[in-house]
Design an enzyme around this catalytic site. Structure first.
Site, mmCIF file in Angstrom:
data_model
loop_
_atom_site.group_PDB
_atom_site.id
_atom_site.type_symbol
_atom_site.label_atom_id
_atom_site.label_comp_id
_atom_site.label_asym_id
_atom_site.label_seq_id
_atom_site.Cartn_x
_atom_site.Cartn_y
_atom_site.Cartn_z
ATOM 1 N N ASN A 244 0.847 -1.201 0.000
ATOM 2 C CA ASN A 244 0.000 0.000 0.000
ATOM 3 C C ASN A 244 0.874 1.239 0.000
ATOM 4 O O ASN A 244 2.093 1.161 -0.008
ATOM 5 C CB ASN A 244 -0.957 -0.026 1.201
ATOM 6 C CG ASN A 244 -0.195 -0.109 2.501
ATOM 7 O OD1 ASN A 244 0.583 0.769 2.836
ATOM 8 N ND2 ASN A 244 -0.390 -1.210 3.233
ATOM 9 N N LYS A 374 -13.073 -0.549 16.392
ATOM 10 C CA LYS A 374 -11.720 -1.110 16.314
ATOM 11 C C LYS A 374 -11.012 -1.056 17.671
ATOM 12 O O LYS A 374 -10.324 -1.980 18.071
ATOM 13 C CB LYS A 374 -10.934 -0.297 15.277
ATOM 14 C CG LYS A 374 -9.882 -1.087 14.573
ATOM 15 C CD LYS A 374 -9.349 -0.329 13.386
ATOM 16 C CE LYS A 374 -10.201 -0.502 12.157
ATOM 17 N NZ LYS A 374 -9.650 0.198 10.991
HETATM 18 O O1 C5P Z 1 -8.005 -3.222 11.138
HETATM 19 P P1 C5P Z 1 -7.169 -2.135 10.585
HETATM 20 O O2 C5P Z 1 -6.118 -2.584 9.645
HETATM 21 O O3 C5P Z 1 -7.929 -0.998 10.006
HETATM 22 O O4 C5P Z 1 -6.500 -1.525 11.925
HETATM 23 C C1 C5P Z 1 -5.558 -0.533 11.890
HETATM 24 C C2 C5P Z 1 -4.675 -0.635 13.099
HETATM 25 O O5 C5P Z 1 -4.306 -1.972 13.338
HETATM 26 C C3 C5P Z 1 -3.386 0.097 12.901
HETATM 27 O O6 C5P Z 1 -2.946 0.543 14.158
HETATM 28 C C4 C5P Z 1 -2.473 -0.979 12.326
HETATM 29 O O7 C5P Z 1 -1.109 -0.679 12.552
HETATM 30 C C5 C5P Z 1 -2.921 -2.195 13.095
HETATM 31 N N1 C5P Z 1 -2.831 -3.456 12.362
HETATM 32 C C6 C5P Z 1 -1.953 -4.412 12.779
HETATM 33 N N2 C5P Z 1 -1.898 -5.619 12.144
HETATM 34 C C7 C5P Z 1 -2.716 -5.873 11.108
HETATM 35 C C8 C5P Z 1 -3.622 -4.914 10.679
HETATM 36 C C9 C5P Z 1 -3.634 -3.713 11.314
HETATM 37 O O8 C5P Z 1 -1.183 -4.179 13.710
HETATM 38 N N3 C5P Z 1 -2.636 -7.043 10.515
#
Ligand code: C5P
Length: 439
Positions: A244, A374
């Protein structure tokens, strides 16, 4: 120059350094910008520049001794009504007196009585500046929330060249505007953060953080902070991947601020184009699996975990060892993706030694609901929400605008500013919240 500082009441303290003549230019710039300037000189400054000069430039009487005027301008009245005190130049002697809490002349008395932001611009001979006594006094001032506008290197009045030259009046003027606009424009910040002595950190240009004195330098001392930053890269084959647009700027800025505030920082970073901030231990990783394993290595002793990385949610179930070829008879290609581990949720669920955990939520719609959901689902202490549908902020941009929630609701909103500035607000909030939680 207009009316940038219209009606701001600024006390310009002038002490007895040769750079006192430059204070005349600063006074003029402030007056031209609409400020009401009240000059307070030390007795030795008055031997270098006549008080009549400042009276003519400012249009107000100049005070020197506490008993100079008893009618309208007492030191308390001056201090109470001011929006800011700037002491430029600030000699080693006056800095020492302020550090000691002395009030032996009008300027030191006003400074002691001031409830507004106070900034000092040291100017002196290099040896005097580097003397441990002066350095310790400067540290004391910083610890108490006084802005110290570091001197530049250059030719000094004593004939040598080195550190100790007061910043130019035009630059000081900019610093003053920045300090004041922080207080004026960031009402949300001011209202929601119980700030160090009511003072806000000054904004800085990206990646100049360590040169700017913001909060007391030891504000984060004793804390071990682990931060993830940047994207993860999930290989499909030897040349292709899923990733990304995350630039890592937000996470790197947080790491830089945390380190500048005295914390021990480990930055676990996906591939980005940024240099590691000074004093930060940086661990390079590529995939989510590698990021998780690095986090597991460092999390046990961490006090604070900040998950700022844009971790890819999925990876290929199998990585092709050879380049995936186009097939003549198929118009589609199916790659099976499997879920990546959720790194921050893994930390949030730790049963022992769980650090204070801060997540980020990059959302495009239903922002607040998703962010709060979240927070709960991942067992976070704080979540920082940014609206990535707005191209001016968020992914890969230099600016950000964020709202922070804890389990009880919104705790702060920081309006659009460069990421290093947002990082200062966030780290201040994070350290304070972690301190509060841990008692
Ligand atoms: O669920 P989402 O990806 O939107 O959540 C974002 C948060 O979760 C951010 O703080 C990101 O760094 C963390 N994250 C993580 N591991 C993942 C996905 C997201 O630590 N596999």
């Amino acid at each position: 120059m207009g009316t940038q500082l219209k009606d701001r009441k600024i006390i310009l303290g002038v002490t007895g350094g040769i750079a006192a003549y430059k204070a005349c230019i600063l006074c003029r710039l402030l007056v031209k910008s609409g400020a009401q300037v009240f000059v307070v000189m030390t007795p030795s400054a008055a031997k270098l520049v006549g008080k009549e000069t400042f009276e003519a430039l400012s249009g107000h009487p100049v005070s020197i001794e506490i008993f100079d005027r008893t009618e309208d301008i007492s030191h308390i009245a001056l201090a109470t009504n001011a929006d800011m005190v700037i002491i430029a130049p600030a000699t080693a002697n006056t800095i020492a007196k302020i550090a000691a809490g002395m009030a032996d002349n009008m300027l030191t008395a006003v400074t002691l009585a001031a409830a507004c932001p106070v900034a000092v611009a040291p100017a002196m001979n290099t040896n005097m500046y580097n003397n441990p006594a002066t350095q310790e006094n400067i540290q004391t001032l910083i610890r108490r929330g006084i802005y110290v506008i570091s001197p530049a290197e250059g030719e000094l009045a004593c004939g040598v060249s080195g550190t100790g030259r007061m910043k130019e009046p035009e630059d000081l003027f900019e610093d003053i505007c920045a300090i004041l606009s922080n207080r004026l424009e960031n009402k949300t910040v001011q209202g929601q953060l119980e700030n160090h002595q009511g003072r806000l950190p000054s904004p800085v240009k990206p990646l100049e953080l360590t040169q700017t004195r913001l909060l007391p330098k030891a504000f984060g001392a004793g804390y071990k902070v682990v931060i993830t930053a940047g994207p993860t890269v999930e290989d499909l084959d030897p040349v292709r991947f899923i990733s990304n647009n995350s630039s890592g700027k937000m996470g790197y800025s947080l790491a830089q601020v945390a380190a500048a505030l005295g914390a021990e920082v480990t930055l676990i970073s996906g591939p980005v184009n940024l240099e590691a901030p000074k004093g930060v231990r940086k661990i390079d990783v590529k995939s989510a699996a590698q990021m998780l394993s690095a986090v597991e290595d460092y999390i046990k002793s961490a006090d604070i975990f900040i998950g700022c990385a844009a971790v890819a949610d999925f990876r290929a179930e199998t990585i092709s060892p050879v380049k995936i070829k186009k097939s003549e008879d198929a118009d589609t290609l199916t790659i099976k993706l499997v879920k990546n581990p959720d790194i921050i949720a893994t930390v949030g669920k730790l049963e022992s030694n769980r650090p204070f955990t801060v997540g980020f939520a990059a959302e495009t719609n239903n922002l607040h609901d998703f962010a709060r959901a979240k927070l709960e689902k991942k067992h976070l202490d704080l979540i920082v929400l940014n609206d990535v549908s707005n191209k001016a902020i968020g992914f890969n941009s230099d600016d950000n605008e964020v709202t922070v929630f804890d389990k009880d609701g919104q705790v702060a909103h920081f309006e659009k500013q460069p990421k290093p500035v947002i990082a200062q607000y966030l780290m201040e909030l994070i350290f304070k919240s972690a301190k509060k939680k841990n008692g």
